[in-house]
Structure formats: C-alpha cells, structure tokens
Design an enzyme around this catalytic site. Structure first.
Site, PDB file in Angstrom:
ATOM      1  N   CYS A 109       0.835  -1.208   0.000  1.00 44.53           N
ATOM      2  CA  CYS A 109       0.000   0.000   0.000  1.00 44.53           C
ATOM      3  C   CYS A 109       0.866   1.253   0.000  1.00 44.53           C
ATOM      4  CB  CYS A 109      -0.918  -0.016   1.218  1.00 44.53           C
ATOM      5  SG  CYS A 109      -2.065   1.381   1.303  1.00 44.53           S
ATOM      6  N   CYS A 208      -6.560  -3.861   6.802  1.00 39.82           N
ATOM      7  CA  CYS A 208      -7.726  -2.978   6.765  1.00 39.82           C
ATOM      8  C   CYS A 208      -8.853  -3.505   5.890  1.00 39.82           C
ATOM      9  CB  CYS A 208      -7.321  -1.580   6.321  1.00 39.82           C
ATOM     10  SG  CYS A 208      -6.753  -1.466   4.610  1.00 39.82           S
TER      11      CYS A 208
END
Length: 374
Positions: A109, A208
């Site tokens: 990410c 997440c």
C-alpha cells in the site's frame, strides 16, 4: 548529515483517521507549511467495515480524519482510490497467497497507493510533498542527497514498510514524527493538547480490507476451499487442510494434526506447494535459513555495486540480522552470518547501512541449513 528543513511547502497530509497521521498533519501546519488533509477511501463499500475496526480505511476513520482537519484548521478532502487499492493491494494479496507466498499488504500500500497513486495526483495538483504519520526520517547528506533513515525511536520505527520508496518519492516525502523520541502515550498527550479527538483512539493492527480479522476465511471466500494433504519431510500423510493458502512458513498453531511427532516436539510449516496443494511440516530446526534470493529490488538511492555487508530486516516488527548481499543480474543474493528462521517467499527483505535504508526486495527462494548442520 542533516534533517530536511525545507522552505514552506504545499503539503498534502494523508490522514488515516488515527492519532499519528493527525499529529503529523498538525506538526506540518505548525512548521509553516501550507497543508491540506486528505483521507483515502480505499473500500468501495466502507460502510460494510465493522464498528470499532482497528484498520485504517473505515467510514469511522474518514469522519475522525475530517474532525482532526477541522481542529487543525486545514482544508480536507476524501479521495476515492478504491479501484486502484483493490487492484494493486487486495488482488495482489490474494494472488500471492494463492501462489504459496506470504505478502505484506501494508508495504504494498505504501508503494502503490500512498507514494505512487497519491503522490502522482498530489504533484499533478501542484503540491510539493506528501506528509504521513510514519515513524521514519529523511536526511540530507553532504552532497545534498536525500536518504531514508530509521526513526530516532527504534521501538516505533516504520522504515521497513517504507523501504520500497525510490529517489523520486523520497524527494517529496515528509515524516514529521520521525525525530520524535517519545512514548506513544506522549504522542497521545500531544494530540490531546491540540484538541484532537483521536488522542485515545486505538492503533490500527488489522489488515484494513479484512473486516473481521479472519485472513483464512477471507482467502477461502475468494479462492474457495481446496482440501489437500499435510505431510512430514518424508512425505508421510499426517492430516488434511482446506486450502494451502491458509498457511504461512513457520506457522505452528492451527495445524490440527492427529499424529504427534516421534520426539513429542511441536511441528511447524516448512513448505507450501500450491502445485499439488500440499503443506509440509517438520521440526523448528528445519526452518533455519542460511541464504536467499530476492527479486524486484527497489533502492532508496543509487543501487549498490559489488558485494557488501549490511544488516537486514525480514518483517515489520522483526529485529536486524547481519548479511552479505550482492546484486547479480538484477537479483539480490543474500547470505546470513547466522541462520534465521521463519523466512518465507513473498516477504520483503530490507537492507540497512547503519540507520540508512539501502533498499528492499521481495524474497523469491530460500536455502535451508543442511541436515548435518541441523
């Protein structure tokens, strides 16, 4: 070697909704920068994330980030990067596990979203830098080159997940928390002094995009159940599993083996073979790795020439180990001074020269210690 202390910049502060990114944005504004806050919407349906999730892209996090920006007194926007996140992070995560590797989605990410997609968009809009709440430092050497270094406080250092940043990205990176030698309680106290409601918000720990924290269940839902064998090093069948993708090298718990080891000691996952859907288990000593090869190297500066001795970190919260490393035909070849355990293909290896991050690469193969050495 000096810390970067640039002229006032137009800064885009990535605000996750947590305490670290909020304090980082506040410090950047206090330093005189022209700061704009942005929250990245990384889920196409963030309402589906559980209440109280300890991830970093829930609907609650977006609201927390907006409230923090209001208190700091900076403009705030939400940018939809859900499609890019799904393609570059989530799909990559699934594909890596399906191939028997162990990925790090947070590192991916940072590489693909926060310092590629976000930075590219920021620069196109006229911003000079992207600011995040990571604990790491960008220093400038005597020749004016920017270097990525560990945070002043090793207990909070996050340089491992930033080891994918290249020269261009470092030139536009700002980490206001990097030189902070304080406890997390003191960061929270600072947030409270600044009137930031996220002062007492728990840190994020979950992946997440996995709402309930059940990674194996998430993968099963995407890849389907596929029963296979769990075998020992001699190929003897000890049990079954519902998908080899649900295991990682070095795993001990959750094997559900009916037959105990002859020596009565625990067994660990040694190998995962997606080709025949087999998981191999054995003693802890069989996990000892003496060397590895890594691909897709990314350098935080000029690529090193010839062999060198470095320290290496193999997981986000792991320690350092001394290695000899050399780039050969675009592939990083690493030898450990002392054997290490639990090294899995798909993980990142990050090389350091002192506190300076040299670069990172993705582990492709490992060499185990010989039976005689075990």
């Amino acid at each position: 070697m000096t810390e970067t202390s640039p002229r006032p910049l137009r800064v885009l502060a990535a605000m996750s909704g947590g305490v670290d990114s909020a304090v980082a944005a506040a410090r950047a504004a206090e330093a005189g920068h022209d700061v704009t806050g942005v929250h990245l919407a990384l889920s196409a349906n963030p309402q589906s994330f559980r209440t109280g999730a300890r991830g970093c892209c829930t609907i609650e996090d977006s609201r927390d980030a907006r409230r923090a920006a209001d208190v700091i007194g900076i403009p705030f926007y939400v940018w939809d990067l859900a499609d890019r996140f799904r393609e570059d992070v989530v799909e990559d995560f699934i594909a890596e596990y399906e191939a028997g590797r162990t990925p790090n989605p947070c590192l991916r990410c940072n590489e693909k979203i926060k310092f590629a997609a976000l930075l590219d968009k920021a620069l196109a809009l006229g911003f000079d830098a992207v600011c995040t709440g990571h604990y790491a430092k960008v220093l400038v050497d005597e020749d004016g080159n920017r270097e990525l270094h560990r945070a002043s406080d090793m207990a909070k250092d996050q340089s491992y997940v930033l080891g994918v940043l290249d020269d261009r990205q470092l030139a536009h990176a700002l980490f206001p928390l990097g030189d902070t030698v304080t406890t997390k309680d003191e960061i929270r106290a600072e947030a409270e002094r600044r009137g930031l409601a996220v002062a007492k918000k728990p840190d994020s720990h979950d992946i997440c995009f996995i709402a309930d924290g059940d990674t194996q269940g998430f993968l099963a839902g995407r890849l389907g159940k596929a029963e296979g064998d769990i075998v020992d090093e001699d190929g003897n069948r000890l049990g079954t599993h519902e998908g080899a993708y649900g295991y990682t090298i070095g795993q001990r718990k959750g094997l559900r083996l009916g037959t105990p080891a002859p020596d009565g000691k625990p067994r660990y996952v040694l190998d995962i073979s997606p080709v025949n859907n087999t998981v191999t288990v054995g003693p802890a000593a069989a996990l000892d790795v003496t060397a590895l090869t890594a691909i897709k190297p990314r350098w935080c500066g000029t690529a090193p020439e010839g062999p060198g001795t470095y320290t290496a970190q193999l997981r986000a919260h792991g320690g350092e180990t001394e290695v000899d490393a050399e780039l050969v035909d675009g592939e990083l070849r690493v030898t450990f001074t002392e054997p290490v355990r639990g090294v899995a293909p798909g993980q990142a290896i990050v090389l350091y020269d002192g506190t300076r991050v040299v670069g990172s690469a993705t582990i492709a193969t490992t060499t185990r210690a010989t039976a005689a050495a075990v």
